[in-house]
Write a protein that holds these residues in place. Structure first.
Motif, PDB file in Angstrom:
ATOM      1  N   LEU A 101       0.829  -1.212   0.000  1.00 40.63           N
ATOM      2  CA  LEU A 101       0.000   0.000   0.000  1.00 40.63           C
ATOM      3  C   LEU A 101       0.857   1.252   0.000  1.00 40.63           C
ATOM      4  CD1 LEU A 101      -2.899  -0.933   2.438  1.00 40.63           C
ATOM      5  CD2 LEU A 101      -2.883  -0.991  -0.052  1.00 40.63           C
ATOM      6  N   TRP A 102       2.009   1.199   0.660  1.00 40.23           N
ATOM      7  CA  TRP A 102       2.933   2.326   0.666  1.00 40.23           C
ATOM      8  C   TRP A 102       3.387   2.628  -0.771  1.00 40.23           C
ATOM      9  CZ3 TRP A 102       8.115   2.782  -0.658  1.00 40.23           C
ATOM     10  CH2 TRP A 102       8.754   3.964  -0.248  1.00 40.23           C
ATOM     11  N   LEU A 103       3.693   1.574  -1.510  1.00 41.10           N
ATOM     12  CA  LEU A 103       4.119   1.715  -2.904  1.00 41.10           C
ATOM     13  C   LEU A 103       2.992   2.288  -3.767  1.00 41.10           C
ATOM     14  CD1 LEU A 103       6.616   0.997  -4.632  1.00 41.10           C
ATOM     15  CD2 LEU A 103       5.530  -1.185  -5.115  1.00 41.10           C
ATOM     16  N   VAL A 104       1.780   1.775  -3.578  1.00 45.37           N
ATOM     17  CA  VAL A 104       0.636   2.280  -4.338  1.00 45.37           C
ATOM     18  C   VAL A 104       0.452   3.769  -4.059  1.00 45.37           C
ATOM     19  CG1 VAL A 104      -1.869   2.147  -4.646  1.00 45.37           C
ATOM     20  CG2 VAL A 104      -0.528   0.047  -4.456  1.00 45.37           C
ATOM     21  N   ARG A 105       0.496   4.146  -2.790  1.00 46.90           N
ATOM     22  CA  ARG A 105       0.310   5.560  -2.438  1.00 46.90           C
ATOM     23  C   ARG A 105       1.414   6.429  -3.040  1.00 46.90           C
ATOM     24  NH1 ARG A 105       0.027   7.256   3.700  1.00 46.90           N
ATOM     25  NH2 ARG A 105       2.252   7.150   3.417  1.00 46.90           N
ATOM     26  N   ALA A 106       2.627   5.895  -3.115  1.00 48.19           N
ATOM     27  CA  ALA A 106       3.747   6.654  -3.671  1.00 48.19           C
ATOM     28  C   ALA A 106       3.626   6.821  -5.190  1.00 48.19           C
ATOM     29  CB  ALA A 106       5.069   5.965  -3.325  1.00 48.19           C
ATOM     30  N   LEU A 107       3.129   5.795  -5.886  1.00 47.59           N
ATOM     31  CA  LEU A 107       3.071   5.834  -7.354  1.00 47.59           C
ATOM     32  C   LEU A 107       1.820   6.515  -7.890  1.00 47.59           C
ATOM     33  CD1 LEU A 107       4.336   2.244  -8.230  1.00 47.59           C
ATOM     34  CD2 LEU A 107       5.545   4.400  -8.613  1.00 47.59           C
ATOM     35  N   ALA A 108       0.706   6.362  -7.202  1.00 46.69           N
ATOM     36  CA  ALA A 108      -0.563   6.894  -7.699  1.00 46.69           C
ATOM     37  C   ALA A 108      -0.678   8.390  -7.387  1.00 46.69           C
ATOM     38  CB  ALA A 108      -1.722   6.137  -7.063  1.00 46.69           C
ATOM     39  N   ASP A 109      -1.457   9.092  -8.204  1.00 52.18           N
ATOM     40  CA  ASP A 109      -1.725  10.507  -7.944  1.00 52.18           C
ATOM     41  C   ASP A 109      -2.782  10.665  -6.856  1.00 52.18           C
ATOM     42  OD1 ASP A 109       0.017  11.657  -9.975  1.00 52.18           O
ATOM     43  OD2 ASP A 109      -1.345  10.705 -11.396  1.00 52.18           O
ATOM     44  N   GLU A 110      -3.692   9.692  -6.780  1.00 49.22           N
ATOM     45  CA  GLU A 110      -4.720   9.702  -5.746  1.00 49.22           C
ATOM     46  C   GLU A 110      -4.860   8.287  -5.214  1.00 49.22           C
ATOM     47  OE1 GLU A 110      -8.380  11.846  -6.636  1.00 49.22           O
ATOM     48  OE2 GLU A 110      -7.455  12.503  -8.511  1.00 49.22           O
ATOM     49  N   PHE A 111      -5.104   8.188  -3.906  1.00 53.28           N
ATOM     50  CA  PHE A 111      -5.276   6.877  -3.297  1.00 53.28           C
ATOM     51  C   PHE A 111      -6.238   6.995  -2.139  1.00 53.28           C
ATOM     52  CE2 PHE A 111      -3.873   3.641  -0.125  1.00 53.28           C
ATOM     53  CZ  PHE A 111      -4.317   2.532  -0.835  1.00 53.28           C
ATOM     54  N   GLU A 112      -7.212   6.072  -2.076  1.00 53.71           N
ATOM     55  CA  GLU A 112      -8.160   6.104  -0.973  1.00 53.71           C
ATOM     56  C   GLU A 112      -8.652   4.696  -0.680  1.00 53.71           C
ATOM     57  OE1 GLU A 112     -11.248   8.712  -2.316  1.00 53.71           O
ATOM     58  OE2 GLU A 112     -11.975   7.298  -3.814  1.00 53.71           O
ATOM     59  N   ILE A 113      -9.010   4.484   0.559  1.00 50.43           N
ATOM     60  CA  ILE A 113      -9.637   3.230   0.978  1.00 50.43           C
ATOM     61  C   ILE A 113     -11.007   3.592   1.516  1.00 50.43           C
ATOM     62  CG2 ILE A 113      -9.518   1.288   2.574  1.00 50.43           C
ATOM     63  CD1 ILE A 113      -6.425   1.625   2.411  1.00 50.43           C
ATOM     64  N   CYS A 114     -12.038   2.954   0.984  1.00 51.48           N
ATOM     65  CA  CYS A 114     -13.416   3.281   1.348  1.00 51.48           C
ATOM     66  C   CYS A 114     -14.077   2.104   2.033  1.00 51.48           C
ATOM     67  CB  CYS A 114     -14.225   3.624   0.098  1.00 51.48           C
ATOM     68  SG  CYS A 114     -13.510   4.954  -0.880  1.00 51.48           S
ATOM     69  N   ASP A 115     -14.728   2.372   3.137  1.00 46.05           N
ATOM     70  CA  ASP A 115     -15.548   1.368   3.810  1.00 46.05           C
ATOM     71  C   ASP A 115     -16.825   1.209   2.994  1.00 46.05           C
ATOM     72  OD1 ASP A 115     -17.314  -0.051   5.436  1.00 46.05           O
ATOM     73  OD2 ASP A 115     -16.555   0.880   7.273  1.00 46.05           O
ATOM     74  N   GLU A 116     -17.127  -0.002   2.581  1.00 44.29           N
ATOM     75  CA  GLU A 116     -18.293  -0.246   1.727  1.00 44.29           C
ATOM     76  C   GLU A 116     -19.457  -0.868   2.498  1.00 44.29           C
ATOM     77  OE1 GLU A 116     -18.455   0.856  -1.185  1.00 44.29           O
ATOM     78  OE2 GLU A 116     -16.418   1.081  -1.923  1.00 44.29           O
ATOM     79  N   GLY A 117     -19.429  -0.779   3.828  1.00 42.87           N
ATOM     80  CA  GLY A 117     -20.469  -1.426   4.631  1.00 42.87           C
ATOM     81  C   GLY A 117     -20.129  -2.896   4.824  1.00 42.87           C
ATOM     82  N   VAL A 118     -20.184  -3.662   3.741  1.00 45.68           N
ATOM     83  CA  VAL A 118     -19.651  -5.019   3.754  1.00 45.68           C
ATOM     84  C   VAL A 118     -18.352  -4.957   2.954  1.00 45.68           C
ATOM     85  CG1 VAL A 118     -19.960  -7.391   2.978  1.00 45.68           C
ATOM     86  CG2 VAL A 118     -21.898  -6.129   3.922  1.00 45.68           C
ATOM     87  N   GLY A 119     -17.243  -5.092   3.637  1.00 49.51           N
ATOM     88  CA  GLY A 119     -15.949  -5.029   2.963  1.00 49.51           C
ATOM     89  C   GLY A 119     -15.486  -3.609   2.710  1.00 49.51           C
ATOM     90  N   LYS A 120     -14.510  -3.509   1.810  1.00 49.78           N
ATOM     91  CA  LYS A 120     -13.929  -2.205   1.498  1.00 49.78           C
ATOM     92  C   LYS A 120     -13.380  -2.225   0.086  1.00 49.78           C
ATOM     93  CE  LYS A 120     -10.497  -4.740   3.393  1.00 49.78           C
ATOM     94  NZ  LYS A 120     -10.988  -6.039   3.890  1.00 49.78           N
ATOM     95  N   SER A 121     -13.098  -1.030  -0.405  1.00 51.21           N
ATOM     96  CA  SER A 121     -12.457  -0.918  -1.707  1.00 51.21           C
ATOM     97  C   SER A 121     -11.241  -0.019  -1.576  1.00 51.21           C
ATOM     98  CB  SER A 121     -13.431  -0.362  -2.763  1.00 51.21           C
ATOM     99  OG  SER A 121     -13.882   0.911  -2.371  1.00 51.21           O
ATOM    100  N   ALA A 122     -10.210  -0.343  -2.325  1.00 51.49           N
ATOM    101  CA  ALA A 122      -9.013   0.478  -2.406  1.00 51.49           C
ATOM    102  C   ALA A 122      -8.946   1.013  -3.827  1.00 51.49           C
ATOM    103  CB  ALA A 122      -7.777  -0.357  -2.083  1.00 51.49           C
TER     104      ALA A 122
END
Length: 129
Positions: A101-122
């Motif tokens: 996740l550190w690498l993703v945050r470093a390479l991407a222009d935007e990064f977020e993790i969202c609680d989807e109620g059941v599970g989550k999305s990155a």
């Protein structure tokens, strides 16, 4: 007028799915004519998929990967139905893992993790010229 391209696919909770996600993303980017940042996007997709397989997807369940191109940004979204929310940590230089996740945050222009109620999305966004 902006057009959104979108494609989604489901994958099994298996290590082999990480390679399959990378192939799906590479094939989709090629089909859409996206060559810039392709390596970064594929790397981040496989890191997010690996994270889902190792930590997020409950046994017997699948996870989904969605690619979307909208308003000059290529989004990759990995969603699973597992509990908990991943935390981006500063990697220990000696650690064998923990950099995804550190690498993703470093390479991407935007990064977020969202609680989807059941599970989550990155979600990771990459600005295209």
């Amino acid at each position: 007028m902006s057009m959104t391209l979108s494609r989604q696919q489901r994958f099994r909770r298996a290590r082999a799915s990480v390679r399959a996600v990378r192939q799906f993303v590479g094939d989709t980017l090629a089909e859409w004519g996206v060559s810039e940042r392709r390596d970064d996007i594929k790397l981040c997709a496989s890191e997010l998929a690996a994270n889902a397989v190792l930590h997020g997807v409950p046994p017997g369940r699948e996870f989904s990967v969605r690619l979307a191109r909208e308003d000059g940004v290529m989004w990759i979204e990995v969603r699973d139905s597992g509990p908990g929310c991943p935390v981006v940590q500063q990697p220990d230089p000696d650690a064998q893992s923990g950099r995804g996740l550190w690498l993703v945050r470093a390479l991407a222009d935007e990064f977020e993790i969202c609680d989807e109620g059941v599970g989550k999305s990155a979600r990771a966004g990459f600005k295209l010229v």
